[in-house]
Design a protein around this motif. Structure first.
Motif, PDB file in Angstrom:
ATOM      1  N   GLY A  99      21.650  39.690  29.158  1.00  0.00           N
ATOM      2  CA  GLY A  99      21.937  40.476  30.360  1.00  0.00           C
ATOM      3  C   GLY A  99      20.882  41.549  30.553  1.00  0.00           C
ATOM      4  N   LEU A 100      20.180  41.436  31.672  1.00  0.00           N
ATOM      5  CA  LEU A 100      19.144  42.425  31.986  1.00  0.00           C
ATOM      6  C   LEU A 100      19.702  43.489  32.922  1.00  0.00           C
ATOM      7  N   ASN A 101      20.618  43.067  33.772  1.00  0.00           N
ATOM      8  CA  ASN A 101      21.295  44.013  34.657  1.00  0.00           C
ATOM      9  C   ASN A 101      22.189  44.914  33.789  1.00  0.00           C
ATOM     10  N   PRO A 102      21.953  46.227  33.834  1.00  0.00           N
ATOM     11  CA  PRO A 102      22.709  47.120  32.940  1.00  0.00           C
ATOM     12  C   PRO A 102      24.206  47.126  33.195  1.00  0.00           C
ATOM     13  N   LYS A 103      24.624  46.604  34.359  1.00  0.00           N
ATOM     14  CA  LYS A 103      26.072  46.559  34.646  1.00  0.00           C
ATOM     15  C   LYS A 103      26.764  45.414  33.891  1.00  0.00           C
ATOM     16  N   PHE A 104      26.004  44.468  33.385  1.00  0.00           N
ATOM     17  CA  PHE A 104      26.617  43.312  32.724  1.00  0.00           C
ATOM     18  C   PHE A 104      26.975  43.652  31.274  1.00  0.00           C
ATOM     19  N   GLU A 105      28.168  43.172  30.867  1.00  0.00           N
ATOM     20  CA  GLU A 105      28.601  43.340  29.481  1.00  0.00           C
ATOM     21  C   GLU A 105      28.549  41.986  28.773  1.00  0.00           C
ATOM     22  N   VAL A 106      28.470  42.050  27.460  1.00  0.00           N
ATOM     23  CA  VAL A 106      28.503  40.818  26.661  1.00  0.00           C
ATOM     24  C   VAL A 106      29.837  40.103  26.918  1.00  0.00           C
ATOM     25  N   GLY A 107      29.756  38.817  27.204  1.00  0.00           N
ATOM     26  CA  GLY A 107      30.958  38.033  27.506  1.00  0.00           C
ATOM     27  C   GLY A 107      31.181  37.849  29.003  1.00  0.00           C
ATOM     28  N   ASP A 108      30.430  38.581  29.824  1.00  0.00           N
ATOM     29  CA  ASP A 108      30.534  38.416  31.281  1.00  0.00           C
ATOM     30  C   ASP A 108      29.905  37.088  31.723  1.00  0.00           C
ATOM     31  N   ILE A 109      30.247  36.707  32.941  1.00  0.00           N
ATOM     32  CA  ILE A 109      29.692  35.484  33.534  1.00  0.00           C
ATOM     33  C   ILE A 109      28.867  35.885  34.756  1.00  0.00           C
ATOM     34  N   MET A 110      27.672  35.332  34.881  1.00  0.00           N
ATOM     35  CA  MET A 110      26.859  35.600  36.076  1.00  0.00           C
ATOM     36  C   MET A 110      26.644  34.299  36.846  1.00  0.00           C
ATOM     37  N   LEU A 111      27.198  34.255  38.060  1.00  0.00           N
ATOM     38  CA  LEU A 111      26.929  33.110  38.934  1.00  0.00           C
ATOM     39  C   LEU A 111      25.483  33.241  39.402  1.00  0.00           C
ATOM     40  N   VAL A 112      24.725  32.178  39.261  1.00  0.00           N
ATOM     41  CA  VAL A 112      23.314  32.248  39.629  1.00  0.00           C
ATOM     42  C   VAL A 112      23.175  32.071  41.141  1.00  0.00           C
ATOM     43  N   LYS A 113      22.632  33.083  41.805  1.00  0.00           N
ATOM     44  CA  LYS A 113      22.405  32.938  43.248  1.00  0.00           C
ATOM     45  C   LYS A 113      20.949  32.565  43.538  1.00  0.00           C
ATOM     46  N   ASP A 114      20.081  32.787  42.545  1.00  0.00           N
ATOM     47  CA  ASP A 114      18.670  32.449  42.723  1.00  0.00           C
ATOM     48  C   ASP A 114      18.007  32.458  41.347  1.00  0.00           C
ATOM     49  N   HIS A 115      16.797  31.940  41.280  1.00  0.00           N
ATOM     50  CA  HIS A 115      16.066  32.015  40.007  1.00  0.00           C
ATOM     51  C   HIS A 115      14.608  32.375  40.272  1.00  0.00           C
ATOM     52  N   ILE A 116      13.962  32.825  39.215  1.00  0.00           N
ATOM     53  CA  ILE A 116      12.503  33.002  39.257  1.00  0.00           C
ATOM     54  C   ILE A 116      11.925  32.003  38.257  1.00  0.00           C
ATOM     55  N   ASN A 117      11.160  31.058  38.791  1.00  0.00           N
ATOM     56  CA  ASN A 117      10.604  30.003  37.942  1.00  0.00           C
ATOM     57  C   ASN A 117       9.294  30.486  37.323  1.00  0.00           C
ATOM     58  N   LEU A 118       9.435  31.347  36.310  1.00  0.00           N
ATOM     59  CA  LEU A 118       8.223  31.933  35.716  1.00  0.00           C
ATOM     60  C   LEU A 118       7.325  30.879  35.079  1.00  0.00           C
ATOM     61  N   MET A 119       7.959  29.860  34.481  1.00  0.00           N
ATOM     62  CA  MET A 119       7.119  28.808  33.890  1.00  0.00           C
ATOM     63  C   MET A 119       6.346  28.066  34.973  1.00  0.00           C
ATOM     64  N   GLY A 120       6.934  28.009  36.156  1.00  0.00           N
ATOM     65  CA  GLY A 120       6.240  27.408  37.301  1.00  0.00           C
ATOM     66  C   GLY A 120       4.986  28.203  37.660  1.00  0.00           C
ATOM     67  N   PHE A 121       5.063  29.547  37.506  1.00  0.00           N
ATOM     68  CA  PHE A 121       3.885  30.375  37.779  1.00  0.00           C
ATOM     69  C   PHE A 121       2.723  29.968  36.869  1.00  0.00           C
ATOM     70  N   ALA A 122       3.086  29.470  35.679  1.00  0.00           N
ATOM     71  CA  ALA A 122       2.060  29.084  34.705  1.00  0.00           C
ATOM     72  C   ALA A 122       1.742  27.596  34.801  1.00  0.00           C
ATOM     73  N   GLY A 123       2.180  26.957  35.880  1.00  0.00           N
ATOM     74  CA  GLY A 123       1.825  25.551  36.101  1.00  0.00           C
ATOM     75  C   GLY A 123       2.745  24.554  35.429  1.00  0.00           C
ATOM     76  N   ASN A 124       3.908  25.028  34.972  1.00  0.00           N
ATOM     77  CA  ASN A 124       4.845  24.106  34.309  1.00  0.00           C
ATOM     78  C   ASN A 124       6.039  23.877  35.232  1.00  0.00           C
ATOM     79  N   ASN A 125       6.015  22.734  35.933  1.00  0.00           N
ATOM     80  CA  ASN A 125       7.066  22.410  36.895  1.00  0.00           C
ATOM     81  C   ASN A 125       7.502  20.967  36.647  1.00  0.00           C
ATOM     82  N   PRO A 126       8.813  20.695  36.639  1.00  0.00           N
ATOM     83  CA  PRO A 126       9.259  19.325  36.340  1.00  0.00           C
ATOM     84  C   PRO A 126       8.819  18.309  37.386  1.00  0.00           C
ATOM     85  N   LEU A 127       8.395  18.776  38.562  1.00  0.00           N
ATOM     86  CA  LEU A 127       7.998  17.843  39.628  1.00  0.00           C
ATOM     87  C   LEU A 127       6.492  17.567  39.621  1.00  0.00           C
TER      88      LEU A 127
END
Ligand SMILES: O=P(O)(O)O[C@H]1O[C@H](CO)[C@@H](O)[C@H]1O
Length: 194
Positions: A22-50
């Motif tokens: 958890g990077l968001n300071p409001k999140f506690e251990v055991g919480d659930i975060m629904l993913v609304k978006d992602h940052i494909n950092l590996m994609g920035f480095a040229g690693n993309n499954p497509l």
């Protein structure tokens, strides 16, 4: 590859789950975060499954990714969380990942926080991209297994045992949550294709 096999088997929806810091300071251990978006950092480095020649049988060369996570499923997952009395531990946020297998440095986590990430892991994004490419309806959530350490004077260390322990601690709740989501998806599909 497994995602494409699922597609060929007739799967229509992908519910991806992960353990994440958890990077968001409001999140506690055991919480659930629904993913609304992602940052494909590996994609920035040229690693993309497509990468590589596009297989048109699965999807287009340049698929959009701005609506990767299905908004209806996020809304329904929130409703289900409320029904299950989980509304206080279920949040929404942006997931990012590095390749691992080491956990992140303090400087990396500070950077990821500045970029707008709320949870950090080492998986999921490749599966989601592959799933969206072949037109699966996708949702994902993170179980927050540890708080990311963004201070140099901390004496804590992230470790895989803690990640596994929190996963075990939450397994019953997560099972119920996923079962309820799958039940909703099945009911919706049945009403469209009776
Ligand atoms: O993303 P999943 O596989 O859930 O697990 C996360 O937890 C493990 C590290 O403890 C890594 O495998 C990381 O990716």
């Amino acid at each position: 590859m497994p995602v494409r096999v699922m597609k060929l088997l007739g799967v229509t929806h992908l519910v991806a789950t992960n353990a994440a810091g958890g990077l968001n300071p409001k999140f506690e251990v055991g919480d659930i975060m629904l993913v609304k978006d992602h940052i494909n950092l590996m994609g920035f480095a040229g690693n993309n499954p497509l990468q590589g020649p596009n297989d048109e049988r699965f999807g287009p060369r340049f698929p959009p990714m701005n609506e990767a996570y299905d908004k209806t499923l996020i809304r329904e997952a929130k409703r289900i969380a409320k029904e299950l009395g989980l509304e206080n531990i279920v949040h929404e946020g942006c997931y990012t990942y590095l390749g691992g297998p080491n956990f992140e440095t303090v400087a990396e986590l500070k950077m990821l926080s500045m970029l707008g990430a709320d949870s950090v892991g080492m998986s999921t994004v490749h599966e989601v991209i592959t799933g969206r490419h072949c037109d699966l309806t996708v949702m994902a959530f993170s179980l927050i297994t540890n708080k990311c350490i963004t201070a140099y004077d901390s004496n804590d260390n992230p470790n895989h045992e803690e990640v596994m322990d929190v996963g075990k601690m939450r397994q019953d709740v997560l099972k119920l949550f996923v079962q309820s989501i799958v039940k909703y998806i099945k009911q919706t599909e049945d009403s469209i294709n009776p």
